[in-house]
Design a protein around this motif. Sequence first.
Motif, short mmCIF file in Angstrom:
data_model
loop_
_atom_site.label_atom_id
_atom_site.label_comp_id
_atom_site.label_asym_id
_atom_site.label_seq_id
_atom_site.Cartn_x
_atom_site.Cartn_y
_atom_site.Cartn_z
N ILE A 186 5.38 6.94 -10.04
CA ILE A 186 5.79 5.54 -10.03
C ILE A 186 7.16 5.49 -10.70
N PHE A 239 5.49 -3.03 -11.01
CA PHE A 239 5.21 -1.72 -11.56
C PHE A 239 4.45 -1.83 -12.88
N LEU A 252 5.88 6.05 -5.24
CA LEU A 252 6.36 4.67 -5.10
C LEU A 252 7.64 4.58 -5.92
N LYS A 283 10.46 -6.26 -8.82
CA LYS A 283 10.07 -4.85 -8.72
C LYS A 283 9.43 -4.35 -10.02
N SER A 310 11.30 2.32 -6.66
CA SER A 310 12.07 1.10 -6.46
C SER A 310 13.55 1.40 -6.67
N THR A 316 7.07 5.78 -0.56
CA THR A 316 7.23 4.37 -0.22
C THR A 316 8.28 3.76 -1.14
N HIS A 338 7.97 -5.28 5.58
CA HIS A 338 7.46 -3.92 5.44
C HIS A 338 7.68 -3.22 6.76
N CYS A 356 12.62 7.81 1.93
CA CYS A 356 11.33 7.12 2.07
C CYS A 356 10.78 7.16 3.50
N LEU A 400 10.48 0.41 -2.60
CA LEU A 400 10.46 -1.03 -2.86
C LEU A 400 11.89 -1.45 -3.20
N TYR A 422 9.22 -1.43 1.59
CA TYR A 422 8.90 -2.84 1.38
C TYR A 422 10.15 -3.51 0.80
N LYS A 480 0.85 -1.19 0.00
CA LYS A 480 0.00 0.00 0.00
C LYS A 480 0.89 1.24 0.00
N VAL A 481 0.42 2.29 -0.69
CA VAL A 481 1.08 3.59 -0.66
C VAL A 481 0.05 4.62 -0.24
#
Length: 283
Positions: free
Chosen positions: A148, A42, A181, A38, A183, A28, A208, A194, A30, A198, A21-22
């Motif tokens: 993203i 996405f 979000l 990852k 990564s 957040t 998490h 962040c 990843l 996660y 969840k974001v």
Amino acid sequence: MLEINSLVKNYRDFTLKCTMKVERGCITGLVGENGAGKSTAFKALLGLIAYDGGEIRLFGKSPAELTREDREKIGAVMTGSGFSGYLKVKDIVPVLEAMYTGFEKEKFMNLCRKMSVPSDKFIKEFSSGMKAKLKVITAITHRADFLILDEPTVGLDVMSREAILNLLREYMEENEERAILISSHISSDLEGLCDDIYMIHEGKIILHEDTDVLLNEYGLIKASPEQFAGLDRKHILRVRRESYGYDCLTDQKRYYRENYPDIVVENGALDDVIMMLTGGKEL
């Protein structure tokens, strides 16, 4: 902002199983090694690939239900994406104006100048840092609510990475309702950026945690065989055998510092946590 519940994507030799969840107002992260899943996650949430099970809700809708207006609220940077090398920045401005009703031309050009991204040079002549900056600048200059970002700093030098991270911090400061979000397998980039992280390994979320908790409460115990034998193990998450004895990952480093003053308990950097969770053994 984003909810992923029991997402499943099957390939012949790989399966993604993901729940995350974001929240609005949050960045957040990843993290995971290359091939951990990852990019697959996405692509699924952007509707670029079909998935085999579970649910994705972005702005309260599935990827297939997103309207053009919804998609304009998303700023995306994907690994391997980018503009044609035979274009110049001044050539892509009209393209962006046609694509996004909220495109901020003046802000876009100002950021290009600020970040030393030339407007009259072919993109194929750009350095890796210039190309990465251009992709992030594009993502944040059409009034998107949600970014993203798949490995936006990969392969870049320290200065270029920090410049991109500062752009993201400024983006969030402009509107507290936004979210990101992001990564990366460069964990140090995410430690100071962040709100929560996660960790994904072999297609599964294995941790998490709030970033502050990871940095302040997790630790790495380094114990000789004799010290390890007498160690209270109720707060030990993973153990790895070393030449001198044992490395032990804990989420209660203060407990061990207070009760075992003769044992070395180091602060747990994100890289340490990743290595222990993916390479250590459970007791």
